[in-house]
Design an enzyme around this catalytic site. Structure first.
Site, short mmCIF file in Angstrom:
data_model
loop_
_atom_site.label_atom_id
_atom_site.label_comp_id
_atom_site.label_asym_id
_atom_site.label_seq_id
_atom_site.Cartn_x
_atom_site.Cartn_y
_atom_site.Cartn_z
N HIS A 275 0.84 -1.21 0.00
CA HIS A 275 0.00 0.00 0.00
C HIS A 275 0.88 1.26 0.00
O HIS A 275 0.79 2.08 0.92
CB HIS A 275 -0.95 0.09 1.20
N ASP A 326 -4.56 -9.57 0.09
CA ASP A 326 -4.66 -8.83 1.34
C ASP A 326 -5.83 -9.28 2.22
O ASP A 326 -5.74 -10.31 2.88
CB ASP A 326 -4.71 -7.33 1.01
C1 NGQ Z 1 -3.95 -5.32 8.74
N1 NGQ Z 1 -5.04 -4.06 7.03
O1 NGQ Z 1 -2.83 -5.46 9.25
O2 NGQ Z 1 -4.73 -6.26 8.59
C2 NGQ Z 1 -4.34 -3.95 8.26
C3 NGQ Z 1 -5.21 -3.28 9.29
C4 NGQ Z 1 -3.77 -1.90 10.74
C5 NGQ Z 1 -4.82 -3.18 6.06
N2 NGQ Z 1 -3.95 -2.27 6.25
C6 NGQ Z 1 -4.57 -3.16 10.63
N3 NGQ Z 1 -5.49 -3.24 4.93
O3 NGQ Z 1 -3.51 -1.26 9.74
O4 NGQ Z 1 -3.39 -1.58 11.86
ZN ZN Z 2 -2.07 -5.89 4.98
#
Ligand code: NGQ
Ligand code: ZN
Length: 462
Positions: A275, A326
């Site tokens: 990202h 993801d």
């Molecule tokens: C994750 N997901 O690690 O699953 C993250 C969310 C975060 C994305 N960034 C949790 N899409 O960013 O703290």
């Molecule tokens: Zn992720």
């Protein structure tokens, strides 16, 4: 030596005729020979055109089981952050057995879609109350085992998560299953190496979760610890997904996240920046130059309302990228590549934006680039049909309505852009074994039953 003959195969220099693949018992290609006059006696024949399997460079396996369950308004200003609250609630309930069953089913789905390798950005390490399991790799090990059970190639990246925000803010209660130190993380990797030694089908690296979840000092300690045993092991990080984290980084660190990382660490080809959505023109050029891979997860980024990565400028600067599923709102590299191009078309009101002077066919360019960048992110020899690489490929169905009566130069365009029902992927091989035949994984029925049972438990007490 094992052999397979294909009338058409997509080699590093494009489509070639009459190709013989030869591979050894350990699943490695030993020789790839195009332009044979005919199939050698006794060689098995592929039932359709062959393309390399695609690496999936970003996965949080447990999130598969909540796909579709957050598509309502949980909050008047629903956002990435309110989705994350729901996701944490779900993460809190997963048992080791659940995780194994979910990951096995997810990997069946990946293999059926033609993903032959996966990078697991794995951060659920502890029991729901934060207590340590006896084995520090209890949960990570279930995921590695799921890969070996289903046949997908695995890059396991245990995640270092320490803080809840920039400036070393204390973790939240709902993050306690994730929290670790650099030393704790290295112990997980040690335990994994003992239980599942690194071979052609498995590799270990690390994932500092994001700049909001680690500090400069802990990131340094983690990399030093890793380098002591494996100096070229992959390093993945979530970098600039949401504008709120870019703003917080500027405020506390004085620079945007990608810039800060490039300024403070030797970011090179072992890095994957997941990202890298919010980058300015300087960051775009500098990231491209670094050799790091931009980890693009288009369906998840769309689902979470992240923003649009400047893919046109980045590819003009020869930046490396790969794709990942993801959150698993979709598990399909064809959709990822399609959406990569469509985001640019919608934003720029043009067609065929991501073609290049030397590669006029968008789908071919994106497919080849995602193979190469995705492979780099895995830290394994994959993503290409040539000697030395893992014997991973997809057999397409040339009789599929999207491909029939075409010539090879339009096949990938149809594979990527045509959305008509039914997949044109027929068989999938990993390490030289046919794990998907006629669209079905060899253990599909059993692994689906296990998944259903895990879901029934998880959703019953929600
Ligand atoms: C994750 N997901 O690690 O699953 C993250 C969310 C975060 C994305 N960034 C949790 N899409 O960013 O703290
Ligand atoms: Zn992720």
């Amino acid at each position: 030596m094992n052999t397979l003959f294909a009338e058409h195969a997509y080699l590093p220099d494009g489509w070639r005729r009459n190709v013989l693949l030869e591979w050894s018992g350990d699943g490695k290609l030993q020789r790839v020979t195009p332009d044979l006059p005919e199939a050698p006696d006794g060689a098995a024949r592929a039932s359709g055109p062959l393309i390399p399997g695609m690496p999936n460079l970003h996965s949080h396996a447990f999130q598969r089981a909540m796909a579709g369950l957050t598509e309502y308004r949980a909050n008047p200003t629903d956002s990435f952050w309110s989705w994350r609250d729901l996701m944490y609630r779900f993460a809190a309930r997963i048992t080791p057995d659940d995780l194994g069953a979910i990951a096995r089913w997810l990997y069946v789905e990946m293999l059926k879609a033609g993903y032959t390798s996966v990078c697991e950005f794995h951060y659920v390490h502890h029991a729901p109350d934060g207590q340590r399991y006896g084995n520090p790799a209890e949960l990570a090990g279930r995921v590695v085992q799921a890969a070996s059970d289903t046949g997908i190639g695995m890059t396991m990246l245990p995640v270092l998560y320490q803080y809840s925000g920039f400036g070393a803010q204390a973790p939240r209660d709902d993050q306690r299953r994730f929290i670790n130190t650099p030393e704790g993380l290295l112990r997980i990797i040690d335990a994994l190496r003992r239980a599942h030694p690194e071979r052609g089908d498995v590799r270990y690296g690390v994932a500092p979760h994001s700049l909001r979840a680690v500090s400069r000092a802990s990131l340094r300690a983690l990399l030093e610890g890793l380098d002591a045993t494996s100096a070229d092991a992959p390093v993945h990080i979530h970098i600039a997904e949401q504008t709120a984290e870019v703003d917080a980084c500027v405020e506390t660190e004085g620079a945007r996240p990608v810039q800060w990382l490039l300024d403070n660490f030797d970011v090179n080809a072992r890095w994957c920046l997941v990202h890298a959505t919010h980058v300015d023109a300087n960051e775009t050029a500098a990231l491209a130059k670094s050799g790091a891979v931009a980890g693009l997860c288009l369906t998840t980024e769309a689902n979470l309302g992240d923003g649009i990565f400047p893919a046109h400028a980045y590819l003009e600067a020869n930046g490396a990228f790969g794709v990942g599923s993801d959150s698993h709102i979709g598990v399909d590299w064809r959709s990822e590549l399609r959406l990569l191009e469509y985001g640019q078309r919608l934003a720029r009101r043009q067609r065929n934006v991501l073609a290049a002077p030397h590669r006029a066919i968008v789908a071919d360019r994106l497919f080849a680039a995602a193979l190469q960048g995705g492979a780099r992110a895995t830290g394994r020899a994959v993503g290409t049909l040539e000697a030395g690489a893992r014997a991973d490929w997809i057999v397409l169905d040339a009789e599929h309505p999207n491909l029939a009566e075409q010539t090879p130069d339009t096949w990938l365009s149809s594979v990527v852009f045509c959305e008509h029902g039914g997949s044109p992927i027929r068989d999938v091989y990993t390490g030289g074994e046919r794990v998907v035949e006629d669209g079905r994984h060899r253990d599909e029925a059993r692994l689906y039953a296990d998944y259903r049972a895990a879901l029934a438990r998880l959703l019953a007490d929600s």
